[in-house]
Write a protein that holds these residues in place. Structure first.
Motif, short mmCIF file in Angstrom:
data_model
loop_
_atom_site.label_atom_id
_atom_site.label_comp_id
_atom_site.label_asym_id
_atom_site.label_seq_id
_atom_site.Cartn_x
_atom_site.Cartn_y
_atom_site.Cartn_z
N VAL A 1 -20.05 14.40 -27.92
CA VAL A 1 -20.80 13.72 -26.75
C VAL A 1 -21.97 14.64 -26.17
O VAL A 1 -22.95 13.76 -26.15
N MET A 2 -21.84 15.93 -25.49
CA MET A 2 -22.81 17.17 -25.98
C MET A 2 -23.92 17.28 -27.14
O MET A 2 -25.25 17.35 -26.93
N ALA A 3 -23.46 17.12 -27.92
CA ALA A 3 -24.02 16.86 -29.33
C ALA A 3 -24.76 15.90 -29.88
O ALA A 3 -26.26 16.18 -30.45
N ALA A 4 -24.47 15.04 -29.31
CA ALA A 4 -24.93 13.73 -29.40
C ALA A 4 -26.36 12.98 -28.42
O ALA A 4 -27.57 12.96 -28.84
N THR A 5 -26.67 14.29 -27.03
CA THR A 5 -27.94 14.60 -26.37
C THR A 5 -29.02 15.12 -27.26
O THR A 5 -28.63 15.93 -28.04
N SER A 6 -30.23 14.94 -27.02
CA SER A 6 -30.82 15.74 -27.88
C SER A 6 -31.89 16.22 -26.81
O SER A 6 -32.67 17.73 -27.64
N ASP A 7 -31.49 16.95 -25.67
CA ASP A 7 -32.16 17.84 -24.58
C ASP A 7 -31.49 18.59 -24.65
O ASP A 7 -30.95 19.13 -23.38
N PHE A 8 -29.89 18.52 -25.14
CA PHE A 8 -28.52 19.88 -24.22
C PHE A 8 -29.27 21.16 -24.99
O PHE A 8 -28.85 22.06 -24.42
N PRO A 9 -29.21 21.48 -26.38
CA PRO A 9 -30.29 23.11 -26.18
C PRO A 9 -31.05 23.64 -25.15
O PRO A 9 -31.40 24.72 -25.49
N SER A 10 -32.27 22.74 -25.08
CA SER A 10 -32.48 23.21 -23.56
C SER A 10 -32.32 23.92 -22.51
O SER A 10 -32.53 24.91 -21.45
N VAL A 11 -30.59 23.88 -22.08
CA VAL A 11 -30.47 24.50 -20.69
C VAL A 11 -29.21 25.34 -21.83
O VAL A 11 -27.75 24.77 -22.74
N THR A 12 -28.79 26.29 -21.03
CA THR A 12 -28.32 27.44 -21.67
C THR A 12 -26.78 27.30 -21.42
O THR A 12 -26.33 27.00 -22.32
N ALA A 13 -26.78 26.49 -19.25
CA ALA A 13 -24.89 26.57 -19.73
C ALA A 13 -24.21 24.87 -20.71
O ALA A 13 -23.24 25.59 -21.23
#
Length: 190
Positions: free
Chosen positions: A69-81
């Protein structure tokens, strides 16, 4: 007086009855060999039991769903947590899947995994992965609350996906905790 120590328990002159050959063969079983194995009943949840296999599969499934689910979002790499969550739960997936395979093998060949060294490795691994998973889930929950409630910025972000991934991470941690505590209990009591 002598300087030698004396036993605290004095032996009694009592004769211990010996088993005769037919009685010894009957006590040993059908083939006449004595049964050397003394095996305690497996406690469900310990390594090599069906309950532990189920816990490992739940750990793997919830961690895999969280990562997906997290990898399916496009903007998760912008947040370190969120990157930390993906890394910690990827490690959780690998650990849980590896131990699930070990449990399947142990169940198929009817082996007990009660060796203290093996249980110590399982305990340390579960302790490390559960700590990493819990820390990552807490960090992600904090960021999700920050984005959703404090910034009111869910229209531009994927708050629902972040919340779902964080919830699955907590559920995975809840599934790891019994494995860790049962293994730790076995080591402490043995």
């Amino acid at each position: 007086m002598s300087s030698r120590s004396h036993p605290a328990v004095h032996p009694l002159d009592v004769e211990i009855p010996q088993l005769t050959e037919p009685a010894a063969a009957a006590a040993a079983g059908n083939d006449g060999r004595p049964d050397d194995r003394v095996r305690m009943k497996d406690i469900q949840g310990m390594p090599g039991t069906p309950t532990n296999l189920a816990l490992r599969l739940f750990q793997f499934a919830f961690a895999a769903v969280s990562v997906a689910v997290m990898a399916a979002t496009s903007d998760f790499p912008s947040v370190t947590a969120f990157r930390y969550l993906v890394a910690a739960l990827s490690l959780q997936c690998l650990w849980s899947l590896s131990l699930a395979i070990v449990d399947i093998y142990a169940l198929l060949v009817k082996r007990s995994l009660r060796n203290p060294r093996i249980v110590a490795v399982f305990t340390i691994g579960d302790g490390i992965t559960s700590t990493l998973t819990f820390a990552a889930a807490c960090a992600s929950a904090g960021i999700t609350v920050l984005i959703g409630n404090d910034f009111n910025n869910c229209s531009q972000n994927h708050c629902t996906r972040f919340e779902t991934s964080t919830a699955m991470a907590f559920v995975s941690w809840f599934a790891v905790s019994p494995s860790f505590f049962l293994n730790f209990w076995y080591l402490a009591s043995g």
